[in-house]
Design a protein around this motif. Structure first.
Motif, PDB file in Angstrom:
ATOM      1  N   PRO A  99       0.845  -1.185   0.000  1.00  0.00           N
ATOM      2  CA  PRO A  99       0.000   0.000   0.000  1.00  0.00           C
ATOM      3  C   PRO A  99       0.892   1.251   0.000  1.00  0.00           C
ATOM      4  O   PRO A  99       1.915   1.299   0.664  1.00  0.00           O
ATOM      5  N   GLY A 100       0.488   2.237  -0.777  1.00  0.00           N
ATOM      6  CA  GLY A 100       1.276   3.459  -0.922  1.00  0.00           C
ATOM      7  C   GLY A 100       2.110   3.483  -2.191  1.00  0.00           C
ATOM      8  O   GLY A 100       2.542   4.548  -2.626  1.00  0.00           O
ATOM      9  N   ASP A 101       2.342   2.308  -2.800  1.00  0.00           N
ATOM     10  CA  ASP A 101       3.092   2.282  -4.065  1.00  0.00           C
ATOM     11  C   ASP A 101       2.301   3.022  -5.139  1.00  0.00           C
ATOM     12  O   ASP A 101       1.080   2.899  -5.221  1.00  0.00           O
ATOM     13  N   VAL A 102       3.003   3.786  -5.954  1.00  0.00           N
ATOM     14  CA  VAL A 102       2.397   4.488  -7.081  1.00  0.00           C
ATOM     15  C   VAL A 102       2.605   3.636  -8.333  1.00  0.00           C
ATOM     16  O   VAL A 102       3.716   3.186  -8.602  1.00  0.00           O
ATOM     17  N   ILE A 103       1.526   3.417  -9.086  1.00  0.00           N
ATOM     18  CA  ILE A 103       1.618   2.686 -10.353  1.00  0.00           C
ATOM     19  C   ILE A 103       1.901   3.709 -11.449  1.00  0.00           C
ATOM     20  O   ILE A 103       1.094   4.610 -11.694  1.00  0.00           O
ATOM     21  N   HIS A 104       3.060   3.580 -12.107  1.00  0.00           N
ATOM     22  CA  HIS A 104       3.402   4.485 -13.220  1.00  0.00           C
ATOM     23  C   HIS A 104       2.996   3.909 -14.563  1.00  0.00           C
ATOM     24  O   HIS A 104       2.465   4.634 -15.402  1.00  0.00           O
ATOM     25  N   LEU A 105       3.285   2.626 -14.762  1.00  0.00           N
ATOM     26  CA  LEU A 105       2.992   1.980 -16.040  1.00  0.00           C
ATOM     27  C   LEU A 105       2.307   0.639 -15.807  1.00  0.00           C
ATOM     28  O   LEU A 105       2.641  -0.079 -14.868  1.00  0.00           O
ATOM     29  N   VAL A 106       1.369   0.297 -16.684  1.00  0.00           N
ATOM     30  CA  VAL A 106       0.771  -1.035 -16.739  1.00  0.00           C
ATOM     31  C   VAL A 106       1.016  -1.535 -18.159  1.00  0.00           C
ATOM     32  O   VAL A 106       0.521  -0.943 -19.116  1.00  0.00           O
ATOM     33  N   ASP A 107       1.815  -2.574 -18.282  1.00  0.00           N
ATOM     34  CA  ASP A 107       2.194  -3.100 -19.605  1.00  0.00           C
ATOM     35  C   ASP A 107       2.693  -1.976 -20.523  1.00  0.00           C
ATOM     36  O   ASP A 107       2.261  -1.836 -21.665  1.00  0.00           O
ATOM     37  N   ASN A 108       3.574  -1.145 -19.983  1.00  0.00           N
ATOM     38  CA  ASN A 108       4.205  -0.028 -20.698  1.00  0.00           C
ATOM     39  C   ASN A 108       3.252   1.091 -21.096  1.00  0.00           C
ATOM     40  O   ASN A 108       3.580   1.917 -21.945  1.00  0.00           O
ATOM     41  N   VAL A 109       2.083   1.147 -20.500  1.00  0.00           N
ATOM     42  CA  VAL A 109       1.136   2.228 -20.742  1.00  0.00           C
ATOM     43  C   VAL A 109       1.112   3.118 -19.495  1.00  0.00           C
ATOM     44  O   VAL A 109       0.853   2.636 -18.390  1.00  0.00           O
ATOM     45  N   ALA A 110       1.385   4.410 -19.669  1.00  0.00           N
ATOM     46  CA  ALA A 110       1.370   5.357 -18.555  1.00  0.00           C
ATOM     47  C   ALA A 110      -0.055   5.505 -18.032  1.00  0.00           C
ATOM     48  O   ALA A 110      -1.003   5.620 -18.817  1.00  0.00           O
ATOM     49  N   VAL A 111      -0.217   5.499 -16.702  1.00  0.00           N
ATOM     50  CA  VAL A 111      -1.558   5.566 -16.122  1.00  0.00           C
ATOM     51  C   VAL A 111      -1.839   6.848 -15.354  1.00  0.00           C
ATOM     52  O   VAL A 111      -2.987   7.098 -14.987  1.00  0.00           O
ATOM     53  N   GLN A 112      -0.843   7.674 -15.110  1.00  0.00           N
ATOM     54  CA  GLN A 112      -1.085   8.923 -14.387  1.00  0.00           C
ATOM     55  C   GLN A 112      -2.117   9.749 -15.140  1.00  0.00           C
ATOM     56  O   GLN A 112      -2.011   9.958 -16.347  1.00  0.00           O
ATOM     57  N   GLY A 113      -3.143  10.213 -14.419  1.00  0.00           N
ATOM     58  CA  GLY A 113      -4.179  11.038 -15.013  1.00  0.00           C
ATOM     59  C   GLY A 113      -5.290  10.264 -15.692  1.00  0.00           C
ATOM     60  O   GLY A 113      -6.283  10.844 -16.099  1.00  0.00           O
ATOM     61  N   ARG A 114      -5.167   8.961 -15.799  1.00  0.00           N
ATOM     62  CA  ARG A 114      -6.232   8.162 -16.410  1.00  0.00           C
ATOM     63  C   ARG A 114      -7.348   7.936 -15.405  1.00  0.00           C
ATOM     64  O   ARG A 114      -7.125   7.909 -14.206  1.00  0.00           O
TER      65      ARG A 114
END
Length: 143
Positions: free
Chosen positions: A56-71
Motif C-alpha cells: 500500500p502506498g506504491d504508485v503505479i506508473h505503467l501497466v504493460d508499458n502504458v502510462a496511467v497517471q491522469g487516467r
C-alpha cells in the motif's frame, strides 16, 4: 521505480467462471491533485499479496508499458485485468506512505467488483467512520 510481473488470477478461495477477466488483487485510487494511481490495499490471498513485491502506498506508473497517471480509474482497471493466467507488468514507485482512502476506489481483484460512478469527498476517522459527502458524478479527469 521497480518492475513487477504478476500472473492474473482470482484471490485464493474465490470462484471466478472461466473466460471472465481477473486482476492481481490490488485496490487503488487516483490522487486528487497529481493524478497518480496509488495502491491503497492488497486483497488477502491475492497475487499481489502473495508476491511480497507490492505495498500500500506504491504508485503505479505503467501497466504493460502504458502510462496511467491522469487516467480514469475504470481505464486503469481495464489495463490491469485480463485473462486468467496471463501476465501483467507493473512499474511501481514505492512511497512508504499508506494513503487515506477518500477518493474514487476500485478493486481490480475480482471481476464482480463494481466501480461506483460517484466518489466520496471527506476523510475517515480513526475508528473507520467516513465523514464527508458522496458526489453523484466522477471526479474530474487529470490532464
Amino acid at each position: 521505480p521497480r518492475i513487477v510481473v504478476l500472473e492474473r488470477a482470482p484471490a485464493l478461495g474465490q470462484d471466478v467462471p472461466p473466460g471472465v477477466t481477473v486482476g492481481v488483487g490490488v485496490s487503488f485510487q487516483a490522487a486528487k491533485h497529481t493524478g497518480h494511481i496509488v495502491i491503497i490495499s492488497l486483497v488477502k490471498g491475492g497475487v499481489a499479496e502473495q508476491s511480497g513485491e507490492i505495498n500500500p502506498g506504491d504508485v503505479i506508473h505503467l501497466v504493460d508499458n502504458v502510462a496511467v497517471q491522469g487516467r480514469r480509474i475504470p481505464e486503469v482497471v481495464g489495463l490491469i485485468k485480463g485473462p486468467r493466467g496471463s501476465n501483467v507488468v507493473l512499474k511501481l514507485q514505492p512511497t512508504g506512505v499508506v494513503p487515506e482512502t477518500s477518493s474514487a476506489l476500485y478493486s481490480s481483484a475480482a471481476s464482480n467488483a463494481s466501480y461506483t460512478s460517484g466518489y466520496q469527498s471527506g476523510s475517515f476517522t480513526p475508528s473507520g467512520s467516513f465523514i464527508g459527502r458522496t458526489v453523484a458524478h466522477p471526479p474530474p479527469s487529470f490532464p
